[in-house]
Design an enzyme around this catalytic site. Structure first.
Site, PDB file in Angstrom:
ATOM      1  N   GLU A   1     -52.268  16.516  -0.703  1.00 39.28           N
ATOM      2  CA  GLU A   1     -52.120  15.344   0.152  1.00 39.28           C
ATOM      3  C   GLU A   1     -50.634  15.156   0.432  1.00 39.28           C
ATOM      4  O   GLU A   1     -49.835  15.078  -0.512  1.00 39.28           O
ATOM      5  CB  GLU A   1     -52.680  14.103  -0.553  1.00 39.28           C
TER       6      GLU A   1
ATOM      7  N   ASP B   1     -61.518   4.460  -2.085  1.00 35.33           N
ATOM      8  CA  ASP B   1     -62.388   5.412  -2.782  1.00 35.33           C
ATOM      9  C   ASP B   1     -63.867   5.141  -2.500  1.00 35.33           C
ATOM     10  O   ASP B   1     -64.667   6.059  -2.442  1.00 35.33           O
ATOM     11  CB  ASP B   1     -62.161   5.328  -4.303  1.00 35.33           C
TER      12      ASP B   1
ATOM     13  N   ARG C   1     -55.393  13.502 -16.444  1.00 34.29           N
ATOM     14  CA  ARG C   1     -54.693  12.363 -15.860  1.00 34.29           C
ATOM     15  C   ARG C   1     -54.659  11.252 -16.898  1.00 34.29           C
ATOM     16  O   ARG C   1     -55.692  10.815 -17.390  1.00 34.29           O
ATOM     17  CB  ARG C   1     -55.470  11.942 -14.612  1.00 34.29           C
TER      18      ARG C   1
ATOM     19  N   ARG D   1     -62.980  10.098   4.849  1.00 35.60           N
ATOM     20  CA  ARG D   1     -63.313   8.683   4.613  1.00 35.60           C
ATOM     21  C   ARG D   1     -63.393   8.002   5.972  1.00 35.60           C
ATOM     22  O   ARG D   1     -62.385   7.860   6.667  1.00 35.60           O
ATOM     23  CB  ARG D   1     -62.265   8.049   3.698  1.00 35.60           C
TER      24      ARG D   1
ATOM     25  N   ARG E   1     -46.302   8.471  -6.190  1.00 37.59           N
ATOM     26  CA  ARG E   1     -46.841   9.756  -5.748  1.00 37.59           C
ATOM     27  C   ARG E   1     -45.895  10.370  -4.722  1.00 37.59           C
ATOM     28  O   ARG E   1     -46.103  10.290  -3.515  1.00 37.59           O
ATOM     29  CB  ARG E   1     -48.255   9.565  -5.192  1.00 37.59           C
TER      30      ARG E   1
ATOM     31  N   TYR F   1     -52.924  14.144  -4.569  1.00 39.21           N
ATOM     32  CA  TYR F   1     -53.803  15.111  -5.235  1.00 39.21           C
ATOM     33  C   TYR F   1     -53.478  16.523  -4.732  1.00 39.21           C
ATOM     34  O   TYR F   1     -53.096  16.711  -3.569  1.00 39.21           O
ATOM     35  CB  TYR F   1     -55.267  14.815  -4.896  1.00 39.21           C
TER      36      TYR F   1
ATOM     37  N   ARG G   1     -58.940  12.832   2.193  1.00 40.63           N
ATOM     38  CA  ARG G   1     -58.361  12.845   0.848  1.00 40.63           C
ATOM     39  C   ARG G   1     -59.052  13.873  -0.051  1.00 40.63           C
ATOM     40  O   ARG G   1     -60.039  14.476   0.316  1.00 40.63           O
ATOM     41  CB  ARG G   1     -58.475  11.451   0.199  1.00 40.63           C
TER      42      ARG G   1
END
Ligand SMILES: *[C@@H]1O[C@H](CO)[C@@H](O)[C@H](O)[C@H]1NC(C)=O
Ligand SMILES: *[C@@H]1O[C@H](CO)[C@@H](O)[C@H](O)[C@H]1NC(C)=O
Ligand SMILES: *[C@@H]1O[C@H](CO)[C@@H](O)[C@H](O)[C@H]1NC(C)=O
Length: 323
Positions: free
Chosen positions: A302, A76, A191, A70, A251, A280, A51
């Site tokens: 992404e 996250d 954002r 990840r 998204r 993103y 990511r």
């Protein structure tokens, strides 16, 4: 005399080619190449999810792209490493994934980040322990430097002594440098996490080199419909580009927009880069002197069929729509 004319003709041709001018007629962005840099999943080196992609254009037409690897979940928080790949030839070929930093099996661990070219160096900023109260330690901000265009990285430098130990999540993007608009102001395209006043982007401006970002100067840009996500901004030549999944709540629909007015208005409906799941994004352009007659830039984002976190894709975009 014939040779003289021929030479004059050649010079004229070269001069004309170098004077490409951005107008609503000449700016017709088009994706001329697309490559998957990373694919998430057990079958691909055991990395659960890639990511937060970043890209930078370095000297001599080289590129470096980095993303979070990840290790065991898409979340996250959790253990991660920073994956980087280098292209010596503007994206024609790519070297293997190299690990720029690794947090082992940290409960929270590192997060990207910003990638910036400063003189002969490439700088990579990342955060550690950015999600208190996870059992990780105090939040900190770190800097990696590369002197070979992003092929290899020196040891991380802990910037807590400089920036403090607040959660200071740099980026994602390329930092503030080419953010700076031709009128000398700095625009920060934000954002809007809680969809305050609109499901669109907020813009803050500074006229003192970033010392202050007056709240009274915060505006909302209803043209930049946004589901609350990290978007890409690029200033190249006289143009400002903006990339995000252009949807009020999901998204999806990764869209590229461009502005002839220093980012205050956006031309037409933009270019849909990918209709499906997309998240993103980050952009980079070769420096103006290295652009040649057909300006172009890179967009890394992404991209997926079902989830936006399936792959990290790099699109090369010709601004004039040339093949
Ligand atoms: C970074 O430095 C701060 C302040 O010295 C320290 O509290 C923190 O533990 C350091 N972080 C790492 C990951 O070394
Ligand atoms: C953008 O900024 C430049 C530099 O200040 C200025 O010359 C130009 O007129 C601006 N363009 C628009 C459309 O506002
Ligand atoms: C995608 O975004 C563009 C630009 O805002 C918009 O015109 C288009 O309707 C969007 N498509 C979908 C399917 O949301």
């Amino acid at each position: 005399m014939g040779a003289g004319r021929l030479l004059a003709g050649l010079l004229l041709t070269v001069g004309a080619a170098a004077r490409w001018v951005a107008t609503p007629d000449t700016v017709r962005p088009r994706v001329v190449r697309e490559q998957l840099l990373w694919v998430s999943g057990e079958g691909h080196g055991g990395v659960h999810t890639f990511r937060v992609p970043l890209v930078a254009a370095t000297r001599g037409g080289a590129l470096v792209a980095c993303a979070e690897g990840r290790k065991r979940s898409a979340a996250d928080v959790g253990a991660k490493f920073i994956a980087c790949r280098h292209s010596p030839d503007g994206g024609a070929t790519w070297g293997p994934t190299r690990v720029a930093a690794d947090d082992g099996s940290a409960a929270d661990g590192l997060n990207l980040g910003a990638l910036a070219v400063v003189g002969d160096e490439v700088l990579l900023l990342f955060a550690r322990c950015a999600h208190p109260p996870q059992a990780c330690g105090p939040p900190s901000t770190h800097l990696l430097r590369s002197r070979d265009g992003g092929r290899s990285w020196g040891p991380p430098q802990n910037l807590s002594g400089v920036v403090g130990s607040e959660v200071f999540a740099p980026g994602p993007g390329y930092g503030i440098q080419p953010y700076e608009l031709p009128d000398g102001s700095i625009a920060v395209n934000i954002r809007n996490q809680n969809s305050y006043r609109c499901r669109c982007r907020m813009v803050a401006r500074s006229w003192d080199g970033g010392e202050t970002l007056p709240p009274a100067a915060v505006t909302f840009d209803p043209a930049l419909v946004d589901p609350a996500v990290a978007a890409g901004v690029l200033v190249t030549g006289d143009l400002v580009f903006f990339s995000n999944p252009a949807h009020e709540s999901q998204r999806v629909n990764l869209t590229l927009r461009w502005s002839f007015t220093n980012g205050t208005t956006w031309w037409g409906h933009g270019l849909q880069v990918w209709a499906g799941p997309s998240g993103y994004s980050s952009m980079a352009a070769p420096p103006p002197g290295a652009q040649g007659p057909a300006p172009f830039f890179y967009l890394v984002y992404e991209k997926g069929q079902t989830l936006s976190t399936e792959t990290i894709s790099l699109a090369t975009i010709s601004i004039a729509g040339d093949p």
